[in-house]
Design a protein around this motif. Sequence first.
Motif, PDB file in Angstrom:
ATOM      1  N   LYS A  96       0.801  -1.226   0.000  1.00  0.00           N
ATOM      2  CA  LYS A  96       0.000   0.000   0.000  1.00  0.00           C
ATOM      3  C   LYS A  96       0.833   1.276   0.000  1.00  0.00           C
ATOM      4  CE  LYS A  96      -4.324  -1.838   0.992  1.00  0.00           C
ATOM      5  NZ  LYS A  96      -4.003  -3.150   0.428  1.00  0.00           N
ATOM      6  N   CYS A 140       3.397  -0.349   4.293  1.00  0.00           N
ATOM      7  CA  CYS A 140       3.090  -0.767   5.669  1.00  0.00           C
ATOM      8  C   CYS A 140       4.314  -1.241   6.454  1.00  0.00           C
ATOM      9  CB  CYS A 140       2.024  -1.867   5.661  1.00  0.00           C
ATOM     10  SG  CYS A 140       2.559  -3.374   4.845  1.00  0.00           S
ATOM     11  N   GLU A 188       7.721  -1.011  10.632  1.00  0.00           N
ATOM     12  CA  GLU A 188       6.266  -1.119  10.545  1.00  0.00           C
ATOM     13  C   GLU A 188       5.635   0.264  10.600  1.00  0.00           C
ATOM     14  OE1 GLU A 188       5.520  -4.201  13.491  1.00  0.00           O
ATOM     15  OE2 GLU A 188       3.935  -4.991  12.184  1.00  0.00           O
ATOM     16  N   GLY A 189       4.717   0.509   9.675  1.00  0.00           N
ATOM     17  CA  GLY A 189       4.009   1.782   9.657  1.00  0.00           C
ATOM     18  C   GLY A 189       4.809   2.922   9.041  1.00  0.00           C
TER      19      GLY A 189
END
Length: 182
Positions: A19, A43, A90-91
Amino acid sequence: MKELSLHALDIIQNSIAAKATRLDLLLEESGPILTLTLTDNGCGMSPELLARAGDPFTTTRTTRKMGLGLPLLRLSAEMTGGSLSIDSREGIGTRVTAAFRSDHIDCLPLGDMAATLALTIQGAPEVDLLYIHRKDGREFRLDTRQLRRELGAEVSLAEPEVILWIQDYIREQEEALSASSI
Ligand SMILES: Nc1ncnc2c1ncn2[C@@H]1O[C@H](COP(=O)(O)OP(=O)(O)OP(=O)(O)O)[C@@H](O)[C@H]1O
Ligand SMILES: [Mg+2]
């Protein structure tokens, strides 16, 4: 995998699947060292996944089935005496860096970067893609945000005529970049 451009397409697909809305692809040729770096804002990976992502042989039967994209890229790089490194949070996003010795007999040819980029833009015209190919002090740069500004908001980069034009343009610029070096 027969071409570096197909490896590039493969890791770009990983970023799209994660994404990402922004992709920076840097292809740097400096003497006999060729480095392919893809940075995304997708992500990201957990530390556990990151630890296994580049190597399918470290997974156990109880873990999820791992793909082959990154391990094959690692193999292609290591075959030439180069290496693969993956950084991910992450993120936040992921950066994949593959270094090759292009003077090694087993180094794959670069292949068709114009096709890889055109397919990427066609499949994900909203993603901000920045491609930079540096070769011995010169560079070619393609920025889809700039293309969008020039074409205006009504035109999608995925329009067939636009894609064909972009692909031809990249091909021309890539040829000029290779022709200029001896
Ligand atoms: N850019 C990325 N962002 C987030 N996760 C990623 C990224 N690249 C890879 N991964 C994670 O690492 C896993 C392994 O990637 P890899 O490309 O080796 O295999 P795959 O994409 O699952 O399958 P294949 O490439 O064989 O179709 C992915 O399934 C995904 O979970
Ligand atoms: Mg993959």
